[in-house]
Design an enzyme around this catalytic site. Structure first.
Site, PDB file in Angstrom:
ATOM      1  CG  ASN A  13       6.755   6.690  -5.897  1.00  6.99           C
ATOM      2  OD1 ASN A  13       7.897   6.774  -6.357  1.00  6.99           O
ATOM      3  ND2 ASN A  13       6.251   5.581  -5.364  1.00  6.99           N
ATOM      4  CE  LYS A  16       3.271   4.465  -8.066  1.00  7.14           C
ATOM      5  NZ  LYS A  16       2.050   4.688  -7.328  1.00  7.14           N
ATOM      6  CG  ASP A  72      -4.550   2.468  -6.558  1.00  5.83           C
ATOM      7  OD1 ASP A  72      -3.727   3.019  -5.800  1.00  5.83           O
ATOM      8  OD2 ASP A  72      -5.420   1.684  -6.122  1.00  5.83           O
ATOM      9  CB  SER A  73      -0.316  -0.974  -8.565  1.00  4.36           C
ATOM     10  OG  SER A  73       0.590  -0.369  -7.676  1.00  4.36           O
ATOM     11  N   GLY A 160       7.664  -3.918  -1.695  1.00  3.74           N
ATOM     12  CA  GLY A 160       6.332  -4.475  -1.412  1.00  3.74           C
ATOM     13  C   GLY A 160       6.347  -5.987  -1.229  1.00  3.74           C
ATOM     14  CE1 TYR A 161       1.499  -7.688   0.823  1.00  7.80           C
ATOM     15  CE2 TYR A 161       1.484  -5.771  -0.630  1.00  7.80           C
ATOM     16  CZ  TYR A 161       1.062  -6.403   0.521  1.00  7.80           C
ATOM     17  OH  TYR A 161       0.209  -5.763   1.380  1.00  7.80           O
ATOM     18  CE  LYS A 182       8.446  -5.325  -9.552  1.00  9.57           C
ATOM     19  NZ  LYS A 182       8.383  -4.598  -8.304  1.00  9.57           N
ATOM     20  NE  ARG A 188       5.193  -0.181 -11.050  1.00 10.14           N
ATOM     21  CZ  ARG A 188       4.797  -0.883  -9.996  1.00 10.14           C
ATOM     22  NH1 ARG A 188       3.604  -0.688  -9.491  1.00 10.14           N
ATOM     23  NH2 ARG A 188       5.593  -1.772  -9.426  1.00 10.14           N
TER      24      ARG A 188
END
Ligand code: IMP
Length: 205
Positions: A13, A16, A72-73, A160-161, A182, A188
């Site tokens: 990614n 990231k 991982d998240s 995502g959410y 954010k 993160r």
């Protein structure tokens, strides 16, 4: 001054890579994505974020013979018994879109006759550093971002959410925050802050 240590990022990614490179910038490491060595993604078979991060880091270490960092998240909703949890990325199916994933969260809450009143949830991110595939003392850091789930998605930033996640004490969803805010508040960001300190100590021992 000595050469920076090459460390593999166990992810393909680019987002990231950029984010972590900036956050780990002061450490003497050269973070390189695993695609440089054609490392395929391993199956994420763990039942915790930590296990999955460890699987990814160990897999990258064993194929490259270099130290590795993995993360991982996901989102955890106690009223859904912890779902979507480690299945956050593929909650509504392997190739599900973000909207399909958060719509399934909303419909599962309705199906369980759960109310959206104060429906607590949190994002979790775990980062792991392994110096080699047999490293018995991984560097581990976890960040949590508390909030609640709302019934009507709002906002178009993030991913995502984010549109259904209202951070604690805020009137706007994570998808209504701008990226810099954010990145200051998120799970993160919190995980990375501590990780930098722990990793700095490890690299100096
Ligand atoms: P991964 O850590 O890249 O595997 O992400 C796991 C999944 O968790 C993502 O695909 C998203 O669905 C969800 N997720 C992780 N972090 C966030 C976030 O900051 N906002 C919204 N969703 C997230």
């Amino acid at each position: 001054m000595s050469e920076p240590k090459q460390v593999v990022l166990a992810s393909n990614n680019q987002h990231k890579l950029k984010e972590l490179k900036a956050l780990l910038g002061k450490l003497p490491i050269d973070l390189v994505p695993q695609s440089r060595w054609h490392v395929p993604s391993p199956a994420e078979t763990g039942s915790t974020f930590f296990e999955n991060a460890l699987i990814k880091a160990r897999h990258a270490c064993s194929l490259t013979h270099l130290p590795a960092i993995a993360d991982d998240s996901g989102l955890v909703i106690p009223r859904l018994d912890g779902e979507p949890g480690v299945r956050s990325a593929r909650y509504a199916g392997e190739d599900a879109s973000d909207a399909e994933n958060y719509s399934l969260v909303l419909s599962n809450l309705v199906d369980k006759q759960e109310t959206f009143d104060d429906c607590r949830a949190y994002f979790c991110a775990t980062l792991v550093y392994l110096s080699n595939s047999n490293d018995p003392t991984p560097v581990i850091s976890t960040g949590i971002w508390h909030g609640r789930i709302i019934e009507q998605p709002r906002g178009s930033n993030g991913f995502g959410y984010d549109p259904v996640f209202l951070p604690i004490g805020m009137a706007c969803t994570a998808a209504e925050l701008d990226a810099s805010e954010k990145n200051r508040l998120s799970h993160r960001a919190r995980a990375t802050l501590e990780f930098v300190q722990l990793l700095e100590r490890r690299l100096n021992t």
